[in-house]
Scaffold this motif. Structure first.
Motif, PDB file in Angstrom:
ATOM      1  N   GLN A   9      47.701  39.533  44.477  1.00  0.00           N
ATOM      2  CA  GLN A   9      48.411  40.252  43.408  1.00  0.00           C
ATOM      3  C   GLN A   9      48.848  39.296  42.305  1.00  0.00           C
ATOM      4  N   LYS A  10      49.267  38.142  42.707  1.00  0.00           N
ATOM      5  CA  LYS A  10      49.765  37.130  41.767  1.00  0.00           C
ATOM      6  C   LYS A  10      48.666  36.673  40.813  1.00  0.00           C
ATOM      7  N   ILE A  11      47.431  36.526  41.336  1.00  0.00           N
ATOM      8  CA  ILE A  11      46.382  35.948  40.503  1.00  0.00           C
ATOM      9  C   ILE A  11      45.507  36.990  39.803  1.00  0.00           C
ATOM     10  N   PHE A  12      45.583  38.250  40.233  1.00  0.00           N
ATOM     11  CA  PHE A  12      44.681  39.252  39.663  1.00  0.00           C
ATOM     12  C   PHE A  12      44.869  39.408  38.160  1.00  0.00           C
ATOM     13  N   SER A  13      46.106  39.454  37.736  1.00  0.00           N
ATOM     14  CA  SER A  13      46.372  39.681  36.317  1.00  0.00           C
ATOM     15  C   SER A  13      45.993  38.492  35.440  1.00  0.00           C
ATOM     16  N   SER A  14      45.794  37.317  36.069  1.00  0.00           N
ATOM     17  CA  SER A  14      45.475  36.114  35.282  1.00  0.00           C
ATOM     18  C   SER A  14      43.987  35.773  35.289  1.00  0.00           C
ATOM     19  N   PHE A 261      34.121  43.479  35.537  1.00  0.00           N
ATOM     20  CA  PHE A 261      35.159  43.867  36.489  1.00  0.00           C
ATOM     21  C   PHE A 261      34.728  43.510  37.909  1.00  0.00           C
ATOM     22  N   ILE A 262      33.470  43.744  38.233  1.00  0.00           N
ATOM     23  CA  ILE A 262      32.958  43.427  39.566  1.00  0.00           C
ATOM     24  C   ILE A 262      33.065  41.926  39.832  1.00  0.00           C
ATOM     25  N   ARG A 263      32.753  41.139  38.832  1.00  0.00           N
ATOM     26  CA  ARG A 263      32.859  39.678  38.958  1.00  0.00           C
ATOM     27  C   ARG A 263      34.295  39.265  39.277  1.00  0.00           C
ATOM     28  N   LYS A 264      35.249  39.911  38.642  1.00  0.00           N
ATOM     29  CA  LYS A 264      36.657  39.611  38.890  1.00  0.00           C
ATOM     30  C   LYS A 264      37.024  39.948  40.345  1.00  0.00           C
ATOM     31  N   LEU A 265      36.549  41.098  40.831  1.00  0.00           N
ATOM     32  CA  LEU A 265      36.807  41.491  42.217  1.00  0.00           C
ATOM     33  C   LEU A 265      36.188  40.496  43.193  1.00  0.00           C
ATOM     34  N   TYR A 266      35.012  40.030  42.846  1.00  0.00           N
ATOM     35  CA  TYR A 266      34.302  39.058  43.687  1.00  0.00           C
ATOM     36  C   TYR A 266      35.127  37.781  43.840  1.00  0.00           C
ATOM     37  N   ALA A 267      35.575  37.234  42.726  1.00  0.00           N
ATOM     38  CA  ALA A 267      36.357  35.999  42.758  1.00  0.00           C
ATOM     39  C   ALA A 267      37.650  36.198  43.547  1.00  0.00           C
ATOM     40  N   LEU A 268      38.287  37.329  43.333  1.00  0.00           N
ATOM     41  CA  LEU A 268      39.535  37.627  44.032  1.00  0.00           C
ATOM     42  C   LEU A 268      39.303  37.729  45.538  1.00  0.00           C
ATOM     43  N   SER A 269      38.193  38.336  45.941  1.00  0.00           N
ATOM     44  CA  SER A 269      37.866  38.466  47.364  1.00  0.00           C
ATOM     45  C   SER A 269      37.712  37.098  48.015  1.00  0.00           C
ATOM     46  N   LEU A 270      37.020  36.198  47.341  1.00  0.00           N
ATOM     47  CA  LEU A 270      36.804  34.867  47.899  1.00  0.00           C
ATOM     48  C   LEU A 270      38.102  34.077  47.987  1.00  0.00           C
ATOM     49  N   LEU A 271      38.881  34.096  46.930  1.00  0.00           N
ATOM     50  CA  LEU A 271      40.135  33.334  46.940  1.00  0.00           C
ATOM     51  C   LEU A 271      41.102  33.868  48.003  1.00  0.00           C
ATOM     52  N   SER A 272      41.186  35.173  48.144  1.00  0.00           N
ATOM     53  CA  SER A 272      42.051  35.752  49.182  1.00  0.00           C
ATOM     54  C   SER A 272      41.582  35.334  50.567  1.00  0.00           C
ATOM     55  N   SER A 273      40.264  35.341  50.760  1.00  0.00           N
ATOM     56  CA  SER A 273      39.714  34.938  52.053  1.00  0.00           C
ATOM     57  C   SER A 273      40.015  33.480  52.346  1.00  0.00           C
ATOM     58  N   PHE A 274      39.802  32.616  51.355  1.00  0.00           N
ATOM     59  CA  PHE A 274      40.066  31.190  51.561  1.00  0.00           C
ATOM     60  C   PHE A 274      41.533  30.964  51.939  1.00  0.00           C
ATOM     61  N   TYR A 275      42.426  31.662  51.251  1.00  0.00           N
ATOM     62  CA  TYR A 275      43.848  31.472  51.538  1.00  0.00           C
ATOM     63  C   TYR A 275      44.207  32.012  52.928  1.00  0.00           C
ATOM     64  N   ALA A 276      43.674  33.182  53.288  1.00  0.00           N
ATOM     65  CA  ALA A 276      43.969  33.759  54.605  1.00  0.00           C
ATOM     66  C   ALA A 276      43.419  32.879  55.725  1.00  0.00           C
ATOM     67  N   ILE A 277      42.283  32.225  55.488  1.00  0.00           N
ATOM     68  CA  ILE A 277      41.728  31.291  56.477  1.00  0.00           C
ATOM     69  C   ILE A 277      42.612  30.046  56.563  1.00  0.00           C
ATOM     70  N   SER A 278      43.070  29.558  55.423  1.00  0.00           N
ATOM     71  CA  SER A 278      43.872  28.328  55.409  1.00  0.00           C
ATOM     72  C   SER A 278      45.198  28.503  56.131  1.00  0.00           C
ATOM     73  N   THR A 279      45.744  29.712  56.097  1.00  0.00           N
ATOM     74  CA  THR A 279      47.028  29.985  56.761  1.00  0.00           C
ATOM     75  C   THR A 279      46.843  30.543  58.168  1.00  0.00           C
ATOM     76  N   ASN A 280      45.596  30.793  58.550  1.00  0.00           N
ATOM     77  CA  ASN A 280      45.257  31.421  59.828  1.00  0.00           C
ATOM     78  C   ASN A 280      45.673  32.892  59.876  1.00  0.00           C
ATOM     79  N   GLU A 281      46.101  33.414  58.746  1.00  0.00           N
ATOM     80  CA  GLU A 281      46.586  34.784  58.701  1.00  0.00           C
ATOM     81  C   GLU A 281      45.453  35.797  58.871  1.00  0.00           C
ATOM     82  N   PHE A 282      44.225  35.365  58.650  1.00  0.00           N
ATOM     83  CA  PHE A 282      43.099  36.293  58.795  1.00  0.00           C
ATOM     84  C   PHE A 282      43.023  36.872  60.195  1.00  0.00           C
ATOM     85  N   LEU A 283      43.472  36.099  61.203  1.00  0.00           N
ATOM     86  CA  LEU A 283      43.410  36.572  62.581  1.00  0.00           C
ATOM     87  C   LEU A 283      44.421  37.682  62.867  1.00  0.00           C
ATOM     88  N   GLN A 284      45.369  37.875  61.959  1.00  0.00           N
ATOM     89  CA  GLN A 284      46.372  38.929  62.146  1.00  0.00           C
ATOM     90  C   GLN A 284      45.936  40.271  61.563  1.00  0.00           C
TER      91      GLN A 284
END
Length: 388
Positions: A9-14, A261-284
């Motif tokens: 949410q924080k990065i979508f608008s930017s 717009f699709i490109r923006k969604l793509y980038a957001l999907s990857l960044l969210s995934s990278f962050y969730a993996i880095s915090t291990n939160e993806f397993l939750q």
């Protein structure tokens, strides 16, 4: 709320602030090579991973120094460049925001590997296959192409924990609805019975991160890609060899010919995934968020002319809908073709044009014939052009 959702949410608008603006709609090798040269003073490690059949360099870009290795590759099909642009947007975001808490977390916990444009020869020709007429994504088993051998070689060398197989897909709908699929996800099977193991389960958790992230942006436009097992495909192969792999397919949205717009969604999907993996939160995450997504459907055309009055050679007339397609593999070309005529009330389109009271001679809407664009314009029917 999960922290990866707060981050997204924080990065979508930017997004427009870190988008790389220099790329064409269809990206060719010279463009990414020029951009990669501009990254040499950054913290991104640049290596020549290999070469294509025609001798074009295929680059491996690396950022971060964490234990969790994530390998993303794009444009295996030469005419699918949305993910290539999104990858460079992601790298630009991570470079610009390297001192932000979330980015520091990603780069300290993960090592990110990117292989943009696996098929530069196909990209040069704006075609799906490589210059040897081989679909690289059906060469994971035989590995007769240089490009396929490069991918498998990097899998062995890097030993990534996660993989992102990044593509564009045909114009599709969410199941049988009239909602256009903006993104489709898949945690590929690794055998005919679509078995579960730790690797595939991890991939489903990551796909669920993307699903939850995208539900904030496109709640009605997210689908699953077909999960039929294909042993020759790289996603299935990577999953089989222990790389938790997620396929992301860039779809379409109305009035977005260049897929901005699709490109923006793509980038957001990857960044969210990278962050969730880095915090291990993806397993939750609940994998049902991914598994319950409806599959892609085929209820859309590029253009539908609604209520066209068709005049036949015997002077009789009939009111019908006319479907027009620009699709060639996963990109659009001009002029388009007539692909269906009749009652198309259960279909949707990227562009729907009401042509009530306009009479069109039957010979101008013959199935599978190229559209006479000038004739349609003479009737004041303005068909969209493609940006290619």
């Amino acid at each position: 709320m999960n922290t990866y959702l707060t981050f997204s949410q924080k990065i979508f608008s930017s997004c427009d602030e870190w988008k790389v603006n220099k790329f064409s709609t269809h990206v060719v090798h010279s463009e990414i090579e020029e951009h990669i040269q501009s990254l040499k003073e950054s913290e991104i490690k640049i290596e020549e991973g290999g070469v294509s059949f025609e001798g074009r360099n295929i680059y491996l870009l690396t950022l971060g120094n964490g234990k969790r290795k994530i390998f993303s590759w794009t444009q295996m099909h030469g005419d699918e460049s949305t993910a290539t642009k999104a990858i460079f947007d992601v790298l630009n975001f991570l470079s610009i925001n390297k001192n932000e808490t979330e980015v520091e977390k990603i780069l300290s916990e993960c090592t990110l590997y990117f292989l943009p444009m696996v098929n530069p020869d196909g990209a040069e020709r704006k075609q799906r296959r490589n210059t040897q007429s081989i679909d690289i994504n059906r060469d994971a088993q035989a590995c007769v192409t240089l490009e396929a051998r490069l991918l498998h070689g990097l899998r062995l060398k890097l030993r990534p924990e996660f993989g992102f197989n990044l593509h564009d897909q045909e114009l599709s709908t969410v199941s049988s609805s009239k909602e256009i699929t903006a993104l489709a996800l898949l945690a590929p099977a690794f055998d005919e019975t679509k078995s579960e193991n730790e690797t595939r389960t991890k991939a489903k958790h990551v796909a669920s991160v993307i699903s939850e992230t995208m539900k904030q942006c496109i709640p009605n436009n997210l689908a699953r890609y077909s999960d039929d097992f294909e042993p020759r495909a790289f996603g299935d192969s990577m999953q089989k060899f222990g790389v938790g792999t997620v396929l992301i397919e860039a779809g379409h949205s109305k009035n977005d010919i260049e897929k901005k717009f699709i490109r923006k969604l793509y980038a957001l999907s990857l960044l969210s995934s990278f962050y969730a993996i880095s915090t291990n939160e993806f397993l939750q995450t609940e994998i049902s968020s991914y598994e319950q997504l409806p599959f892609n459907g085929k209820k859309a055309y590029d253009v539908i002319l609604r209520n066209a009055i068709v005049k036949f050679p015997n002077e009789q007339m009939m009111t019908v809908d006319v479907a027009i397609s620009y699709q060639v593999d996963t990109h659009s070309e001009f002029p388009p073709r007539i692909v269906d005529i009749g009652d198309l009330s259960t279909f949707t389109a990227l562009h729907e044009i009401d042509v009530s009271e306009i009479v069109i001679p039957f010979e101008k809407i013959e199935l599978q014939k190229s559209v006479d664009v000038d004739f349609f314009r003479s009737l004041d029917i303005q068909l969209p052009r493609t940006p290619w």
